[in-house]
Design a protein around this motif. Structure first.
Motif, PDB file in Angstrom:
ATOM      1  N   ALA A   1       0.828  -1.207   0.000  1.00 20.51           N
ATOM      2  CA  ALA A   1       0.000   0.000   0.000  1.00 20.51           C
ATOM      3  C   ALA A   1       0.861   1.256   0.000  1.00 20.51           C
ATOM      4  CB  ALA A   1      -0.934   0.000   1.210  1.00 20.51           C
ATOM      5  N   ALA A   2       1.939   1.241   0.771  1.00 21.07           N
ATOM      6  CA  ALA A   2       2.831   2.409   0.808  1.00 21.07           C
ATOM      7  C   ALA A   2       3.465   2.648  -0.551  1.00 21.07           C
ATOM      8  CB  ALA A   2       3.913   2.216   1.877  1.00 21.07           C
ATOM      9  N   THR A   3       3.874   1.582  -1.210  1.00 22.58           N
ATOM     10  CA  THR A   3       4.456   1.709  -2.546  1.00 22.58           C
ATOM     11  C   THR A   3       3.435   2.238  -3.539  1.00 22.58           C
ATOM     12  OG1 THR A   3       5.988  -0.099  -2.073  1.00 22.58           O
ATOM     13  CG2 THR A   3       5.621   0.435  -4.397  1.00 22.58           C
ATOM     14  N   ALA A   4       2.208   1.730  -3.448  1.00 22.25           N
ATOM     15  CA  ALA A   4       1.144   2.201  -4.342  1.00 22.25           C
ATOM     16  C   ALA A   4       0.845   3.676  -4.112  1.00 22.25           C
ATOM     17  CB  ALA A   4      -0.119   1.361  -4.138  1.00 22.25           C
ATOM     18  N   LEU A   5       0.841   4.104  -2.859  1.00 19.87           N
ATOM     19  CA  LEU A   5       0.597   5.522  -2.548  1.00 19.87           C
ATOM     20  C   LEU A   5       1.710   6.408  -3.105  1.00 19.87           C
ATOM     21  CD1 LEU A   5      -0.682   5.224   1.114  1.00 19.87           C
ATOM     22  CD2 LEU A   5      -1.978   6.125  -0.831  1.00 19.87           C
ATOM     23  N   ARG A   6       2.954   5.974  -2.936  1.00 21.21           N
ATOM     24  CA  ARG A   6       4.077   6.765  -3.465  1.00 21.21           C
ATOM     25  C   ARG A   6       4.040   6.827  -4.984  1.00 21.21           C
ATOM     26  NH1 ARG A   6       6.853   4.392   0.950  1.00 21.21           N
ATOM     27  NH2 ARG A   6       7.619   2.702  -0.344  1.00 21.21           N
ATOM     28  N   GLY A   7       3.713   5.707  -5.622  1.00 16.16           N
ATOM     29  CA  GLY A   7       3.615   5.687  -7.077  1.00 16.16           C
ATOM     30  C   GLY A   7       2.510   6.604  -7.584  1.00 16.16           C
ATOM     31  N   ALA A   8       1.353   6.570  -6.927  1.00 15.17           N
ATOM     32  CA  ALA A   8       0.238   7.439  -7.322  1.00 15.17           C
ATOM     33  C   ALA A   8       0.598   8.906  -7.118  1.00 15.17           C
ATOM     34  CB  ALA A   8      -1.015   7.083  -6.519  1.00 15.17           C
ATOM     35  N   ALA A   9       1.280   9.202  -6.020  1.00 17.19           N
ATOM     36  CA  ALA A   9       1.679  10.590  -5.753  1.00 17.19           C
ATOM     37  C   ALA A   9       2.686  11.078  -6.802  1.00 17.19           C
ATOM     38  CB  ALA A   9       2.280  10.710  -4.353  1.00 17.19           C
ATOM     39  N   THR A  10       3.591  10.214  -7.202  1.00 17.16           N
ATOM     40  CA  THR A  10       4.583  10.577  -8.221  1.00 17.16           C
ATOM     41  C   THR A  10       3.905  10.858  -9.559  1.00 17.16           C
ATOM     42  OG1 THR A  10       6.289   9.259  -7.139  1.00 17.16           O
ATOM     43  CG2 THR A  10       6.631   9.774  -9.466  1.00 17.16           C
ATOM     44  N   LEU A  11       2.999   9.975  -9.954  1.00 13.79           N
ATOM     45  CA  LEU A  11       2.297  10.178 -11.223  1.00 13.79           C
ATOM     46  C   LEU A  11       1.412  11.414 -11.185  1.00 13.79           C
ATOM     47  CD1 LEU A  11       1.365   6.523 -12.198  1.00 13.79           C
ATOM     48  CD2 LEU A  11       3.045   8.007 -13.287  1.00 13.79           C
ATOM     49  N   ARG A  12       0.767  11.648 -10.040  1.00 10.24           N
ATOM     50  CA  ARG A  12      -0.092  12.832  -9.900  1.00 10.24           C
ATOM     51  C   ARG A  12       0.741  14.106 -10.013  1.00 10.24           C
ATOM     52  NH1 ARG A  12      -2.833  11.366  -5.645  1.00 10.24           N
ATOM     53  NH2 ARG A  12      -1.383  12.221  -4.140  1.00 10.24           N
ATOM     54  N   ALA A  13       1.909  14.127  -9.381  1.00  8.74           N
ATOM     55  CA  ALA A  13       2.790  15.306  -9.455  1.00  8.74           C
ATOM     56  C   ALA A  13       3.286  15.515 -10.881  1.00  8.74           C
ATOM     57  CB  ALA A  13       3.967  15.144  -8.504  1.00  8.74           C
ATOM     58  N   ARG A  14       3.631  14.442 -11.552  1.00  9.42           N
ATOM     59  CA  ARG A  14       4.096  14.548 -12.936  1.00  9.42           C
ATOM     60  C   ARG A  14       2.989  15.069 -13.845  1.00  9.42           C
ATOM     61  NH1 ARG A  14       6.078   9.056 -15.029  1.00  9.42           N
ATOM     62  NH2 ARG A  14       7.519   9.348 -13.300  1.00  9.42           N
ATOM     63  N   LEU A  15       1.774  14.600 -13.628  1.00 10.15           N
ATOM     64  CA  LEU A  15       0.641  15.057 -14.432  1.00 10.15           C
ATOM     65  C   LEU A  15       0.348  16.528 -14.179  1.00 10.15           C
ATOM     66  CD1 LEU A  15      -1.631  14.309 -16.417  1.00 10.15           C
ATOM     67  CD2 LEU A  15      -3.028  13.732 -14.425  1.00 10.15           C
ATOM     68  N   GLN A  16       0.448  16.957 -12.926  1.00 13.48           N
ATOM     69  CA  GLN A  16       0.174  18.358 -12.603  1.00 13.48           C
ATOM     70  C   GLN A  16       1.226  19.285 -13.204  1.00 13.48           C
ATOM     71  OE1 GLN A  16      -0.282  18.309  -8.350  1.00 13.48           O
ATOM     72  NE2 GLN A  16      -2.445  17.800  -8.466  1.00 13.48           N
ATOM     73  N   LYS A  17       2.440  18.815 -13.339  1.00 15.14           N
ATOM     74  CA  LYS A  17       3.490  19.630 -13.964  1.00 15.14           C
ATOM     75  C   LYS A  17       3.193  19.858 -15.438  1.00 15.14           C
ATOM     76  CE  LYS A  17       7.436  18.426 -11.081  1.00 15.14           C
ATOM     77  NZ  LYS A  17       8.716  17.712 -11.037  1.00 15.14           N
ATOM     78  N   THR A  18       2.609  18.850 -16.087  1.00 18.28           N
ATOM     79  CA  THR A  18       2.360  18.954 -17.525  1.00 18.28           C
ATOM     80  C   THR A  18       1.000  19.548 -17.850  1.00 18.28           C
ATOM     81  OG1 THR A  18       1.469  16.709 -17.645  1.00 18.28           O
ATOM     82  CG2 THR A  18       3.851  16.991 -18.024  1.00 18.28           C
ATOM     83  N   THR A  19       0.179  19.755 -16.840  1.00 14.54           N
ATOM     84  CA  THR A  19      -1.166  20.268 -17.063  1.00 14.54           C
ATOM     85  C   THR A  19      -1.184  21.772 -16.839  1.00 14.54           C
ATOM     86  OG1 THR A  19      -2.060  18.183 -16.281  1.00 14.54           O
ATOM     87  CG2 THR A  19      -3.571  20.023 -16.374  1.00 14.54           C
ATOM     88  N   THR A  20      -1.852  22.483 -17.718  1.00 13.68           N
ATOM     89  CA  THR A  20      -1.884  23.941 -17.598  1.00 13.68           C
ATOM     90  C   THR A  20      -3.015  24.436 -16.724  1.00 13.68           C
ATOM     91  OG1 THR A  20      -3.228  24.103 -19.593  1.00 13.68           O
ATOM     92  CG2 THR A  20      -0.829  24.273 -19.851  1.00 13.68           C
ATOM     93  N   PHE A  21      -3.952  23.568 -16.399  1.00 13.71           N
ATOM     94  CA  PHE A  21      -5.040  23.971 -15.519  1.00 13.71           C
ATOM     95  C   PHE A  21      -5.113  22.998 -14.357  1.00 13.71           C
ATOM     96  CE2 PHE A  21      -7.796  20.604 -16.949  1.00 13.71           C
ATOM     97  CZ  PHE A  21      -7.381  20.382 -18.251  1.00 13.71           C
ATOM     98  N   ALA A  22      -5.676  23.446 -13.260  1.00 11.21           N
ATOM     99  CA  ALA A  22      -5.733  22.628 -12.048  1.00 11.21           C
ATOM    100  C   ALA A  22      -6.712  21.481 -12.233  1.00 11.21           C
ATOM    101  CB  ALA A  22      -6.158  23.475 -10.856  1.00 11.21           C
ATOM    102  N   LEU A  23      -6.313  20.293 -11.749  1.00  9.99           N
ATOM    103  CA  LEU A  23      -7.203  19.144 -11.839  1.00  9.99           C
ATOM    104  C   LEU A  23      -8.438  19.332 -10.972  1.00  9.99           C
ATOM    105  CD1 LEU A  23      -4.672  16.177 -11.743  1.00  9.99           C
ATOM    106  CD2 LEU A  23      -5.933  17.053 -13.687  1.00  9.99           C
ATOM    107  N   GLY A  24      -8.335  20.114  -9.937  1.00  8.88           N
ATOM    108  CA  GLY A  24      -9.471  20.353  -9.048  1.00  8.88           C
ATOM    109  C   GLY A  24     -10.597  21.094  -9.737  1.00  8.88           C
ATOM    110  N   ASP A  25     -10.332  21.744 -10.862  1.00  8.64           N
ATOM    111  CA  ASP A  25     -11.379  22.444 -11.582  1.00  8.64           C
ATOM    112  C   ASP A  25     -12.268  21.501 -12.364  1.00  8.64           C
ATOM    113  OD1 ASP A  25     -10.418  24.805 -10.617  1.00  8.64           O
ATOM    114  OD2 ASP A  25      -9.255  25.290 -12.427  1.00  8.64           O
TER     115      ASP A  25
END
Length: 168
Positions: A111-135
């Protein structure tokens, strides 16, 4: 125009990959929570209720109840994210059969590995996205609630990174 379409296609693939990683992390955490709830419940069963064991039994029962509440909330988050009910059921049933320290450590590490992997992918996606995912709103606005809950769970995942020597 061709480059824009290629970028959009790549971004969509990254979004799907990130969502799948978050889904896997949510199901993994639900499994860990179910295992903890099952172990707490099995230790709450009183063998003999005399004197101090009666108080200990009440505490064990309260802990088992709290663990079951956390497990049900984790399962609900996974379902809200789109996890298949049968998949969650399989993970939870498997996790409730965990009995040894090694079983619990394996579930926790996964579970810890899955959480870290998801956080890494989420951060990478947010860097490449020009608008906030929360919108972006998912079905009935659940995506924002799920994102908030996952951020909470991810923060808890940070606790799992600590070692006995205090390292991170």
């Amino acid at each position: 125009m061709g480059r824009w379409l290629k970028d959009q296609k790549e971004r969509k693939k990254q979004e799907i990959r990130t969502h799948n990683a978050q889904l896997h992390a949510a199901v993994s955490v639900a499994g860990v929570a179910a295992a903890v709830a099952a172990l707490a419940a099995s230790s709450a069963i009183p063998e003999v209720t005399t004197g101090s064991q009666k108080t200990s039994s009440k505490v064990s029962t309260a802990i088992a109840s709290a663990a079951a509440l956390v497990a049900s909330h984790c399962i609900e988050i996974a379902e809200d994210m789109g996890a298949d009910h049968d998949h969650i059921l399989t993970v939870v049933n498997s996790a409730t059969n965990a009995r040894t320290n090694g079983d619990i450590m394996t579930l926790t590490a996964g579970a810890a590995t899955a959480l870290r992997g998801a956080a890494t992918l989420r951060a990478r996606l947010q860097k490449t996205t020009t608008f906030a995912l929360g919108d972006e709103k998912g079905e009935a606005g659940n995506e924002v609630n799920v994102s908030t809950a996952l951020n909470f769970v991810t923060t808890g995942g940070e606790l799992l990174k600590r070692t006995r020597k205090g390292g991170g």
